[in-house]
Design a protein around this motif. Structure first.
Motif, PDB file in Angstrom:
ATOM      1  N   GLU A 291       0.746  -1.388   0.055  1.00 44.48           N
ATOM      2  CA  GLU A 291       0.183   0.228   0.106  1.00 44.48           C
ATOM      3  C   GLU A 291       0.812   1.192   0.144  1.00 44.48           C
ATOM      4  OE1 GLU A 291      -4.082  -1.304   2.078  1.00 44.48           O
ATOM      5  OE2 GLU A 291      -2.699  -0.187   3.366  1.00 44.48           O
ATOM      6  N   PHE A 308      -3.778   2.852   0.710  1.00 46.23           N
ATOM      7  CA  PHE A 308      -4.588   2.039  -0.175  1.00 46.23           C
ATOM      8  C   PHE A 308      -3.876   0.944  -1.145  1.00 46.23           C
ATOM      9  CE2 PHE A 308      -7.078   1.431  -4.364  1.00 46.23           C
ATOM     10  CZ  PHE A 308      -7.988   0.851  -3.430  1.00 46.23           C
ATOM     11  N   ARG A 309      -4.483  -0.075  -1.591  1.00 45.97           N
ATOM     12  CA  ARG A 309      -4.150  -1.109  -2.369  1.00 45.97           C
ATOM     13  C   ARG A 309      -5.534  -1.911  -2.797  1.00 45.97           C
ATOM     14  NH1 ARG A 309      -0.831  -6.376  -3.604  1.00 45.97           N
ATOM     15  NH2 ARG A 309      -0.597  -6.050  -5.961  1.00 45.97           N
ATOM     16  N   ARG A 310      -6.163  -2.465  -1.808  1.00 45.23           N
ATOM     17  CA  ARG A 310      -7.444  -2.799  -2.075  1.00 45.23           C
ATOM     18  C   ARG A 310      -8.559  -2.339  -0.969  1.00 45.23           C
ATOM     19  NH1 ARG A 310      -4.099  -7.448  -2.891  1.00 45.23           N
ATOM     20  NH2 ARG A 310      -4.289  -8.309  -4.866  1.00 45.23           N
ATOM     21  N   THR A 311      -8.051  -1.850   0.178  1.00 45.86           N
ATOM     22  CA  THR A 311      -8.869  -1.356   1.176  1.00 45.86           C
ATOM     23  C   THR A 311      -8.391   0.083   1.482  1.00 45.86           C
ATOM     24  OG1 THR A 311      -7.902  -2.489   2.994  1.00 45.86           O
ATOM     25  CG2 THR A 311      -9.935  -3.414   1.962  1.00 45.86           C
ATOM     26  N   SER A 334     -13.826   0.066   2.854  1.00 40.43           N
ATOM     27  CA  SER A 334     -13.434  -0.288   1.202  1.00 40.43           C
ATOM     28  C   SER A 334     -13.186   1.253   0.659  1.00 40.43           C
ATOM     29  CB  SER A 334     -14.790  -0.810   0.691  1.00 40.43           C
ATOM     30  OG  SER A 334     -15.965  -0.137   0.741  1.00 40.43           O
ATOM     31  N   GLY A 362      -9.344  -4.206  -5.656  1.00 37.29           N
ATOM     32  CA  GLY A 362      -8.796  -2.845  -5.415  1.00 37.29           C
ATOM     33  C   GLY A 362      -9.572  -2.164  -6.617  1.00 37.29           C
TER      34      GLY A 362
END
Length: 442
Positions: A291, A308-311, A334, A362
């Motif tokens: 992230e 961030f990257r996915r959440t 999210s 993501g």
């Protein structure tokens, strides 16, 4: 630069011209503090044409020489180039031999201690790659012959690209650079900081410093009392490794040697001008694996950081003790936020503009407006959020310039109304069906 008098625009409909001044270099940024203007410009240093190119190993005169002969001949040629090169610097920067208000190069070379390091001052990691200048003047002054009287302060930087931050009394220039890490055989990212004290219509070099990683934008910088706070991301670094296969053939393989990291630093701001910023404390380990920082906001003795990257981990950081900054709260939701804005006097609520995203992949879904409750720093919570198009399967995209340009963000405190520009795109549909939109939402 042109200055116009706006005092009587509403009553007389006139905009009297007051004065002008031509500035050297490309416009980078500017700040207006009271009646004083501080304009930052920068110039790219053409080191290759006048120094690096003539000394290149690929020059015809050097091609047939061994390493020892090349070094000997290159040194002789470098001595003959010094006068031309230094003259060209003065010509490009229009210094006219007066460097009284230019930050000393020796001050910026604080970390260079060997001959090998000194050779890098004009290369990608060196400090002679760009020149920045701050032009300061009083916008309300009476200009003689319509020419703006101004004071200038300049400095060399390892890049011609940098971010600008300003408080009421301090301006920071943050340039991206790199330094070689021989133990890992990689170039590590570094942000170079140059601080200038602002005093009316003039600036003076106050301190220099550097921190690992790159900042996101000017909101990654902050001046509070006698400290400088900086949040950075250091991207994962890779190197090429020579290997031999079972058939005896040599090939190169890409190998990761460092992980992506996010960190926040607190640096001391020396009272004496021309000194070096010293680290007082740091926070490390922000974000999960791979992230990077997507948003930062400093508010007095508190900082909010989004990675961030996915959440979207939303961090609250206590900066009340500069020597012991620490994460006191974390909220995982999210999507992510790009811009954070406090909306009440006690700064207990933060409004955020960003994107909703699929927590598994993501993938960005659509523009998201979120409201956070940070009255309890140890327990931040999401009060509410609105997503323009929240269907992950929809072939659409929405965004706002307010995600990247804070001047596009308007919050009316008394009526509690948010106004932002919005762009909507639906793919595979007829634009005439009203599926696409560019305008403002409230």
């Amino acid at each position: 630069v042109r200055v116009y008098d706006t005092k009587h625009l509403a009553t007389h409909g006139k905009l009297p011209f007051m004065g002008f001044r031509n500035l050297h270099g490309d416009y980078r940024s500017a700040r207006s503090i009271g009646e004083n203007a501080h304009i930052v410009t920068n110039t790219f240093m053409n080191n290759y044409q006048y120094l690096e190119g003539p000394l290149s190993r690929f020059q015809p005169e050097f091609r047939e020489l061994d390493e020892h002969e090349y070094i000997h001949q290159a040194k002789k040629k470098a001595q003959s180039l010094v006068h031309t090169y230094s003259g060209q610097i003065l010509k490009e920067l229009r210094l006219r031999g007066n460097c009284r208000n230019t930050v000393k190069v020796t001050l910026l070379q604080q970390g260079l201690s060997t001959d090998k390091d000194m050779m890098n001052v004009t290369y990608s990691s060196g400090i002679l790659n760009g020149y920045a200048e701050i032009t300061s003047f009083d916008m309300a002054a009476n200009y003689r012959r319509k020419i703006i009287g101004a004071r200038k302060t300049g400095m060399f930087l390892p890049t011609s690209w940098f971010q600008v931050y300003a408080s009421q009394t301090m301006m920071l220039l943050a340039g991206q650079g790199r330094h070689f890490q021989p133990d890992l055989s990689v170039y590590e990212e570094e942000t170079y900081l140059v601080g200038f004290r602002l005093d009316g219509a003039k600036s003076s070099a106050a301190a220099i410093g550097s921190v690992p990683g790159y900042i996101l934008n000017s909101f990654s910088l902050d001046h509070h009392e006698d400290t400088i706070r900086v949040a950075t991301s250091s991207r994962a670094q890779f190197r090429s490794i020579r290997k031999t296969n079972s058939e005896g053939r040599t090939f190169f393989s890409r190998e990761q040697v460092t992980e992506t990291t996010n960190q926040l630093f607190v640096l001391s701001l020396p009272e004496k001008n021309g000194a070096i910023m010293k680290e007082l404390g740091r926070v490390e380990g922000l974000g999960e694996k791979d992230e990077q920082i997507f948003a930062v906001r400093f508010l007095n003795k508190v900082a909010f950081v989004v990675t961030f990257r996915r959440t979207d981990p939303f961090y609250t950081i206590d900066l009340s003790d500069p020597t012991d900054p620490k994460v006191v709260g974390e909220l995982k939701i999210s999507g992510f936020s790009n811009y954070l804005h406090p909306i009440n006097d006690d700064q207990s609520q933060v409004l955020a503009i960003g994107q909703e995203a699929d927590p598994k992949t993501g993938r960005q879904i659509g523009l998201q407006v979120s409201l956070f409750d940070v009255s309890d720093l140890s327990n931040p919570s999401l009060l509410t959020k609105y997503v323009v198009n929240d269907d992950p399967s929809a072939r659409s995209y929405s965004s706002s310039n307010a995600q990247w340009e804070h001047r596009a963000f308007r919050y009316l405190d008394q009526s509690k109304i948010l106004i932002i520009p919005v762009s909507l795109r639906t793919f595979g549909r007829n634009p005439e069906n009203g599926e696409n939109f560019d305008g403002f939402w409230t």
